[in-house]
Design a protein around this motif. Structure first.
Motif, short mmCIF file in Angstrom:
data_model
loop_
_atom_site.label_atom_id
_atom_site.label_comp_id
_atom_site.label_asym_id
_atom_site.label_seq_id
_atom_site.Cartn_x
_atom_site.Cartn_y
_atom_site.Cartn_z
N GLU A 135 9.69 44.40 65.54
CA GLU A 135 11.10 44.62 65.84
C GLU A 135 11.85 45.00 64.58
O GLU A 135 11.46 44.62 63.46
CB GLU A 135 11.72 43.39 66.49
N GLU B 274 14.33 46.81 74.32
CA GLU B 274 12.89 47.09 74.27
C GLU B 274 12.64 48.60 74.16
O GLU B 274 13.25 49.40 74.85
CB GLU B 274 12.21 46.54 75.53
N TYR C 156 10.87 46.07 69.76
CA TYR C 156 12.31 46.00 70.02
C TYR C 156 13.17 46.53 68.87
O TYR C 156 12.79 46.45 67.70
CB TYR C 156 12.73 44.54 70.25
#
Length: 225
Positions: A28, A69, A75
């Motif tokens: 992420e 997402e 993410y």
């Protein structure tokens, strides 16, 4: 940004108010910035989705960590905005604890995009974010937002000054950016996708440290809705 950009796949996944509620994640990238620096507008431009991240002047909206997402368990993360003068001290303390622990301890975090208003860069709170995150050795990319409000000479001067002040930070890069004029959008998108492309499951997979969700399989960590 190409039509096949992974950023264009972004869709809202979940919001969390506490570290224990963070979803399972392979990789992420966090977006951080002072309130009203243009963080939401930057996310919307880079993902080509006008209302993915909501812009608001209401402090209450900024208290959650929002996950968007891109691919399975990958993410963009919109962190709470910081810097509201009218927020009660107890709320400020909560935000500080949440942000600092997330940035310092989240295993899956591969880099941070830090948005600063080009007219007022490197505020004390911006520097605090850097102080929390740069010791991890992970990369930081600074977007000097609202650059359309500066003259060409002011743009050049601001970019040079910020780069000079941060030249000792090898993991920090800086660019000019404007959500209005789209200045720097291609450059920023390419850098973010490069970070994601270099993220490897061996280093960003289910190896929870403090602040990460308990170890679980990818399917267990996702809300199928």
């Amino acid at each position: 940004m190409t039509a096949k950009s992974v950023l264009n796949r972004a869709q809202f996944h979940t919001s969390v108010a506490q570290l224990r509620d963070l979803p399972y994640s392979r990789a992420e990238i966090a977006f951080a910035g002072r309130s009203n620096a243009g963080k939401s507008s930057a996310i919307n431009l880079l993902t080509r989705k006008n209302r993915l991240a909501f812009t608001s002047k209401t402090p209450g909206r900024t208290q959650l960590i929002n996950f968007f997402e891109l691919d399975a368990d990958t993410y963009l993360v919109d962190l709470p905005g910081y810097g509201y003068a009218k927020v009660p001290p107890e709320v400020k303390a909560k935000w500080e604890s949440l942000l600092s622990r997330y940035l310092q301890e989240r295993e899956a975090l591969v880099g941070m995009v830090l948005i600063m208003d080009a007219r007022h860069p490197l505020t004390p709170l911006d520097r605090q974010m850097l102080d929390w995150f740069t010791p991890t050795g992970k990369p930081v990319h600074i977007l000097l937002s609202k650059a359309d409000k500066l003259s060409n000479s002011e743009k050049a001067l601001t970019l040079r000054r910020v780069k000079q002040e941060l030249m000792s930070q090898a993991c920090v890069t800086v660019q000019l950016f404007s959500s209005l004029s789209r200045l720097g959008a291609e450059e920023a998108a390419a850098l973010i996708e490069g970070w994601l492309g270099h993220a490897h499951p061996a280093t960003t997979g289910p190896h929870p440290g403090p602040g990460d969700a308990p170890q679980k399989s990818p399917d267990q960590g996702r809300d199928r809705g």
